[in-house]
Write a protein that holds these residues in place. Structure first.
Motif, PDB file in Angstrom:
ATOM      1  N   LEU A  20      12.945   2.085  51.623  1.00 33.03           N
ATOM      2  CA  LEU A  20      12.346   0.755  51.606  1.00 33.03           C
ATOM      3  C   LEU A  20      11.640   0.530  50.282  1.00 33.03           C
ATOM      4  O   LEU A  20      11.111   1.453  49.667  1.00 33.03           O
ATOM      5  CB  LEU A  20      11.349   0.613  52.760  1.00 33.03           C
ATOM      6  CG  LEU A  20      11.915   0.804  54.172  1.00 33.03           C
ATOM      7  CD1 LEU A  20      10.812   0.671  55.207  1.00 33.03           C
ATOM      8  CD2 LEU A  20      13.027  -0.177  54.454  1.00 33.03           C
ATOM      9  N   GLN A  21      11.623  -0.724  49.859  1.00 31.96           N
ATOM     10  CA  GLN A  21      11.017  -1.086  48.590  1.00 31.96           C
ATOM     11  C   GLN A  21       9.922  -2.124  48.808  1.00 31.96           C
ATOM     12  O   GLN A  21      10.013  -2.954  49.728  1.00 31.96           O
ATOM     13  CB  GLN A  21      12.079  -1.664  47.632  1.00 31.96           C
ATOM     14  CG  GLN A  21      13.286  -0.787  47.414  1.00 31.96           C
ATOM     15  CD  GLN A  21      12.952   0.485  46.662  1.00 31.96           C
ATOM     16  OE1 GLN A  21      12.046   0.498  45.821  1.00 31.96           O
ATOM     17  NE2 GLN A  21      13.660   1.558  46.970  1.00 31.96           N
ATOM     18  N   VAL A  22       8.910  -2.075  47.963  1.00 31.27           N
ATOM     19  CA  VAL A  22       7.897  -3.129  47.983  1.00 31.27           C
ATOM     20  C   VAL A  22       8.496  -4.339  47.291  1.00 31.27           C
ATOM     21  O   VAL A  22       8.947  -4.254  46.147  1.00 31.27           O
ATOM     22  CB  VAL A  22       6.610  -2.682  47.266  1.00 31.27           C
ATOM     23  CG1 VAL A  22       5.594  -3.818  47.256  1.00 31.27           C
ATOM     24  CG2 VAL A  22       6.023  -1.458  47.956  1.00 31.27           C
ATOM     25  N   GLY A  23       8.565  -5.463  47.991  1.00 35.11           N
ATOM     26  CA  GLY A  23       9.220  -6.654  47.466  1.00 35.11           C
ATOM     27  C   GLY A  23       8.492  -7.257  46.267  1.00 35.11           C
ATOM     28  O   GLY A  23       7.307  -7.009  46.047  1.00 35.11           O
ATOM     29  N   SER A  24       9.225  -8.063  45.523  1.00 37.65           N
ATOM     30  CA  SER A  24       8.665  -8.694  44.325  1.00 37.65           C
ATOM     31  C   SER A  24       8.331 -10.163  44.539  1.00 37.65           C
ATOM     32  O   SER A  24       7.949 -10.853  43.599  1.00 37.65           O
ATOM     33  CB  SER A  24       9.657  -8.565  43.165  1.00 37.65           C
ATOM     34  OG  SER A  24      10.913  -9.148  43.506  1.00 37.65           O
ATOM     35  N   ALA A  25       8.477 -10.628  45.789  1.00 40.46           N
ATOM     36  CA  ALA A  25       8.184 -12.028  46.073  1.00 40.46           C
ATOM     37  C   ALA A  25       6.672 -12.275  46.017  1.00 40.46           C
ATOM     38  O   ALA A  25       5.865 -11.346  45.945  1.00 40.46           O
ATOM     39  CB  ALA A  25       8.727 -12.414  47.447  1.00 40.46           C
ATOM     40  N   ARG A  26       6.303 -13.551  46.089  1.00 35.60           N
ATOM     41  CA  ARG A  26       4.887 -13.916  45.992  1.00 35.60           C
ATOM     42  C   ARG A  26       4.071 -13.308  47.121  1.00 35.60           C
ATOM     43  O   ARG A  26       2.953 -12.837  46.916  1.00 35.60           O
ATOM     44  CB  ARG A  26       4.771 -15.445  45.997  1.00 35.60           C
ATOM     45  CG  ARG A  26       3.346 -15.953  45.838  1.00 35.60           C
ATOM     46  CD  ARG A  26       3.334 -17.471  45.774  1.00 35.60           C
ATOM     47  NE  ARG A  26       1.963 -17.982  45.645  1.00 35.60           N
ATOM     48  CZ  ARG A  26       1.673 -19.275  45.595  1.00 35.60           C
ATOM     49  NH1 ARG A  26       2.648 -20.180  45.649  1.00 35.60           N
ATOM     50  NH2 ARG A  26       0.410 -19.660  45.492  1.00 35.60           N
ATOM     51  N   ARG A  27       4.632 -13.322  48.326  1.00 35.08           N
ATOM     52  CA  ARG A  27       3.953 -12.736  49.467  1.00 35.08           C
ATOM     53  C   ARG A  27       4.372 -11.286  49.615  1.00 35.08           C
ATOM     54  O   ARG A  27       5.564 -10.975  49.622  1.00 35.08           O
ATOM     55  CB  ARG A  27       4.277 -13.520  50.743  1.00 35.08           C
ATOM     56  CG  ARG A  27       3.750 -14.946  50.722  1.00 35.08           C
ATOM     57  CD  ARG A  27       4.047 -15.665  52.012  1.00 35.08           C
ATOM     58  NE  ARG A  27       3.484 -17.010  52.018  1.00 35.08           N
ATOM     59  CZ  ARG A  27       3.622 -17.871  53.031  1.00 35.08           C
ATOM     60  NH1 ARG A  27       4.310 -17.502  54.119  1.00 35.08           N
ATOM     61  NH2 ARG A  27       3.082 -19.077  52.962  1.00 35.08           N
ATOM     62  N   GLN A  37      16.451  -7.111  55.390  1.00 31.26           N
ATOM     63  CA  GLN A  37      15.281  -7.546  56.137  1.00 31.26           C
ATOM     64  C   GLN A  37      14.026  -7.357  55.295  1.00 31.26           C
ATOM     65  O   GLN A  37      13.932  -6.416  54.503  1.00 31.26           O
ATOM     66  CB  GLN A  37      15.128  -6.755  57.436  1.00 31.26           C
ATOM     67  CG  GLN A  37      16.070  -7.215  58.536  1.00 31.26           C
ATOM     68  CD  GLN A  37      15.461  -6.994  59.911  1.00 31.26           C
ATOM     69  OE1 GLN A  37      14.354  -7.419  60.204  1.00 31.26           O
ATOM     70  NE2 GLN A  37      16.217  -6.321  60.774  1.00 31.26           N
ATOM     71  N   ALA A  38      13.090  -8.265  55.481  1.00 31.37           N
ATOM     72  CA  ALA A  38      11.799  -8.173  54.799  1.00 31.37           C
ATOM     73  C   ALA A  38      10.707  -8.080  55.857  1.00 31.37           C
ATOM     74  O   ALA A  38      10.707  -8.834  56.841  1.00 31.37           O
ATOM     75  CB  ALA A  38      11.580  -9.389  53.910  1.00 31.37           C
ATOM     76  N   PHE A  39       9.776  -7.155  55.674  1.00 38.33           N
ATOM     77  CA  PHE A  39       8.696  -6.928  56.611  1.00 38.33           C
ATOM     78  C   PHE A  39       7.382  -7.302  55.924  1.00 38.33           C
ATOM     79  O   PHE A  39       6.912  -6.568  55.045  1.00 38.33           O
ATOM     80  CB  PHE A  39       8.677  -5.472  57.065  1.00 38.33           C
ATOM     81  CG  PHE A  39       9.988  -5.012  57.657  1.00 38.33           C
ATOM     82  CD1 PHE A  39      10.345  -5.381  58.943  1.00 38.33           C
ATOM     83  CD2 PHE A  39      10.871  -4.247  56.909  1.00 38.33           C
ATOM     84  CE1 PHE A  39      11.556  -4.971  59.500  1.00 38.33           C
ATOM     85  CE2 PHE A  39      12.080  -3.831  57.449  1.00 38.33           C
ATOM     86  CZ  PHE A  39      12.422  -4.197  58.745  1.00 38.33           C
ATOM     87  N   PRO A  40       6.795  -8.419  56.303  1.00 34.59           N
ATOM     88  CA  PRO A  40       5.605  -8.917  55.597  1.00 34.59           C
ATOM     89  C   PRO A  40       4.388  -8.013  55.782  1.00 34.59           C
ATOM     90  O   PRO A  40       4.231  -7.365  56.819  1.00 34.59           O
ATOM     91  CB  PRO A  40       5.374 -10.289  56.227  1.00 34.59           C
ATOM     92  CG  PRO A  40       6.032 -10.224  57.562  1.00 34.59           C
ATOM     93  CD  PRO A  40       7.205  -9.319  57.395  1.00 34.59           C
ATOM     94  N   ILE A  41       3.550  -7.988  54.781  1.00 32.99           N
ATOM     95  CA  ILE A  41       2.281  -7.262  54.832  1.00 32.99           C
ATOM     96  C   ILE A  41       1.171  -8.308  54.861  1.00 32.99           C
ATOM     97  O   ILE A  41       0.975  -9.038  53.886  1.00 32.99           O
ATOM     98  CB  ILE A  41       2.109  -6.329  53.624  1.00 32.99           C
ATOM     99  CG1 ILE A  41       3.293  -5.356  53.534  1.00 32.99           C
ATOM    100  CG2 ILE A  41       0.787  -5.568  53.715  1.00 32.99           C
ATOM    101  CD1 ILE A  41       3.298  -4.505  52.285  1.00 32.99           C
ATOM    102  N   VAL A  42       0.491  -8.410  55.987  1.00 33.23           N
ATOM    103  CA  VAL A  42      -0.524  -9.440  56.192  1.00 33.23           C
ATOM    104  C   VAL A  42      -1.888  -8.770  56.340  1.00 33.23           C
ATOM    105  O   VAL A  42      -2.113  -8.016  57.289  1.00 33.23           O
ATOM    106  CB  VAL A  42      -0.212 -10.295  57.444  1.00 33.23           C
ATOM    107  CG1 VAL A  42      -1.247 -11.399  57.601  1.00 33.23           C
ATOM    108  CG2 VAL A  42       1.196 -10.868  57.362  1.00 33.23           C
TER     109      VAL A  42
END
Length: 278
Positions: A20-27, A37-42
């Motif tokens: 798994l990779q830490v995404g580069s999107a704003r969120r 699949q993307a798993f959000p970090i809230v």
């Protein structure tokens, strides 16, 4: 920021991809490129609940129930334990100490973690471990986050389905499951999943509500089952048999009022056989 040591324990709950990779999107999010699949970090909590069109029956009901009681859980749980279940809350502290001791210098998972009780009472600076708390309820997780933030303890919280835990095989040294066993919609599958995540001879302990121990408790448990709150309530002997039929050995249990405390070791021989076959 998600630490590298935590990332190295995780895998995609949908396709089991460990990369798994830490995404580069704003969120902020964890991304599985294999199944897209993307798993959000809230607020530091990773939502690793797999997306599915048809969630398992009862999953919404269970999460809704615990979301509703999260706000009063810390107050009600000790009162219920003493007054209805007839079990001294200090029993949970003793079992937590045992689980943390078994997992020292390794990885300890609490599933479910609830609001963080009673772990906040036993965690101490001398514990050399990585603690991860898993729950399906956002409100329970947020209560746990506030509790650990106040105590200064480092605990990674993850929202996940207990039947599809987001961990690599055999990376957990000790697993705690207080009041989870009687709430799981599919105990057999969940116990197999716990076993998959535990290392060979890894330690598991927990507690569950059981029938046939206390008259007042049985009356309330009958209502719980009738209205579908806890639809799979059983006796201590029945639950112990399920543990022994799963990937566990040296299963031990004791009852205090309507609460069964249990412990077991991951069956190392079975795990080694699976690894050799793969």
């Amino acid at each position: 920021m998600l630490s590298k040591s935590i990332l190295e324990l995780l895998a995609c709950p949908t396709c089991n991809n460990p990369q798994l990779q830490v995404g580069s999107a704003r969120r902020p999010a964890l991304v599985c490129e294999q199944c897209d699949q993307a798993f959000p970090i809230v607020d530091g909590i990773i939502d690793m609940t797999p997306s599915e069109r048809n969630p398992a029956p009862g999953s919404y009901r269970t999460e809704t129930l615990f979301n509703l009681i999260a706000g009063i859980y810390d107050l009600v749980a000790p009162l219920m334990s003493m007054g209805v279940w007839r079990c001294d809350p200090l029993r949970y502290v003793d079992m937590s100490n045992q689980a943390l001791g078994r997992g020292n210098k390794g990885v300890v998972v609490a599933a479910p973690i609830g609001t963080g009780m009673p772990l906040d009472r036993v965690l101490a600076p001398y514990h050399d471990l990585t603690l991860i708390g898993v729950d399906q309820s956002w409100k329970m997780l947020r209560k746990a986050k506030s509790r650990f933030a106040a105590s200064g303890e480092k605990v990674q919280l993850i929202r996940a389905d207990f039947q599809q835990l987001p961990f690599r095989d055999g990376v957990v040294d000790s697993l705690i499951s207080f009041h989870g066993l009687h709430t799981f919609a599919d105990r057999t599958k969940t116990l197999r999943e716990f076993g998959r995540c535990l290392r060979a001879d890894g330690f598991m302990t927990g507690a569950a509500l059981v029938r046939g121990q206390e008259g007042v408790a049985d009356t309330l448990l009958d209502r719980y089952e009738r209205y579908g709150v806890y639809p799979l309530l059983r006796t201590a002997e029945f639950l112990t048999r399920e543990l022994r039929e799963g990937p566990f050995q040296e299963v031990r249990f004791s009852t205090y009022g309507a609460v069964m405390f249990y412990s077991a070791l991951r069956n190392g021989l079975e795990q080694a056989h699976i690894e050799d076959a793969s």
